[in-house]
Design an enzyme around this catalytic site. Sequence first.
Site, PDB file in Angstrom:
ATOM      1  N   ASP A   1      -1.212 -29.889   8.536  1.00 29.20           N
ATOM      2  CA  ASP A   1      -1.688 -30.124   7.180  1.00 29.20           C
ATOM      3  C   ASP A   1      -1.144 -31.417   6.586  1.00 29.20           C
ATOM      4  OD1 ASP A   1      -2.559 -27.561   7.731  1.00 29.20           O
ATOM      5  OD2 ASP A   1      -2.188 -26.833   5.715  1.00 29.20           O
TER       6      ASP A   1
ATOM      7  N   ARG B   1      10.301 -23.182  -2.526  1.00 29.30           N
ATOM      8  CA  ARG B   1       9.444 -24.160  -3.213  1.00 29.30           C
ATOM      9  C   ARG B   1      10.117 -24.868  -4.393  1.00 29.30           C
ATOM     10  NH1 ARG B   1       7.811 -24.219   1.443  1.00 29.30           N
ATOM     11  NH2 ARG B   1       5.730 -23.447   1.954  1.00 29.30           N
TER      12      ARG B   1
ATOM     13  N   ASP C   1       1.568 -21.401  -3.260  1.00 27.21           N
ATOM     14  CA  ASP C   1       2.498 -22.524  -3.227  1.00 27.21           C
ATOM     15  C   ASP C   1       2.096 -23.662  -4.157  1.00 27.21           C
ATOM     16  OD1 ASP C   1       4.357 -21.431  -1.566  1.00 27.21           O
ATOM     17  OD2 ASP C   1       3.559 -22.308   0.269  1.00 27.21           O
TER      18      ASP C   1
ATOM     19  N   SER D   1      -0.978 -20.408  10.613  1.00 27.98           N
ATOM     20  CA  SER D   1      -0.297 -21.175   9.580  1.00 27.98           C
ATOM     21  C   SER D   1       1.099 -20.586   9.426  1.00 27.98           C
ATOM     22  CB  SER D   1      -1.072 -21.081   8.263  1.00 27.98           C
ATOM     23  OG  SER D   1      -0.354 -21.727   7.233  1.00 27.98           O
TER      24      SER D   1
END
Length: 404
Positions: A16, A96, A125, A179
């Site tokens: 990504d 995060r 996210d 993922s």
Amino acid sequence: MGRISKIVLAYSGGLDTSVILKWLQQRYGCEIVTFTADLGQGEELEPARDKAQTLGVSEIYIEDLREEFARDYIFPMFRANTLYEGEYLLGTAIARPLIARHLVRLASETGADAIAHGATGKGNDQVRFELSAYALNPDIQVIAPWREWDLTSREKLVAYAGEHGIPVETRADGASAYSMDANMLHISYEGGDLENPWLTPDESMWRWTVSPQQAPAEPEIIEIDFAAGDAVAINGESLSPARLLLRLNKLGGRHGIGRADLVENRYVGMKSRGCYETPGGAILLKAHRAIESITLDREAAHLKDEMMPRYASFIYNGYWFAPERRMLQQMIDASQTVVNGTVRLELYKGNVIVHGRRSVSDSLFDESIATFEDDRGAYNQGDAEGFIKLNALRLRIAGRKGRD
């Protein structure tokens, strides 16, 4: 969005973010700064530097945040015994705000106009990154390519990468891999076959843990020491927060501990199936609750349990830097001053079993009162009659009225 001359990109070197890096260069025609955080994911990070250099990046930051992550984010969360929807140990969510903090810091230090991330427009996210960033710098500009481009699937990303000579990890059949997101607290798996919640994950998917069936036939006994609510030692060996958690990961992984397969409710409104390995976290949660069981007052413990789902939602939904999370953290931390002692655990085929707990200075467990033997008058059992009658008063009144 104002004019952009430089962007700081949260960069892992994976599919990504590698595609995003190239796309940002083409779309915005500006300088890109990459930031790669070492959060204990257990992977060599230098390939990310090499890939960024190959793609023309001159400002590349790779920073070791393992101790900061464990000390300032993971451990405070575990003081609350945090679980989202009763199962998820929040391994992705808790990382995060830390990444966002350093993105904002680097934007300031490098003179960048914006930050960018690789979170999709369907996921949590994007919310976590951006709420955190705006809390830290209300005027920061945020670029989320997944909300702008037409590369709407993993297959399209792989095709784009192939067109631009970007190497990616794929399965033997050519389909894109799961993922995945890894840090020292967990590794997560989404997408692919997992999008069917009825299908059992293939055993080959798991990377950190052996299956419970293949775990050692003999259990392993360990002791964890706590000070002010934080684990500080394993089997008498003092360890930093990051080293302690990494040690627990190895112990738990060896015994098949910490696998989870769950469907969670995302903040953006949809349900999502994910699989997680959190071996050290599963051990730590069990141990922390055990030491709290003898050191925390009943009502303090119950209040913490009542507030925990709310606290978990703050983290899951991206409100780590919000005033309500900070306020609740102060209450949680205040409760932990007495959470000191040692827990003895058995690790065996996917299970964490408490064998004992003790606290020399702060235990509220009084053997002279709790005993079923002669308590020598420490507790007057006759007092229970009045206690019961007072608590039954409202029930008896309602009963006389014929109310169920």
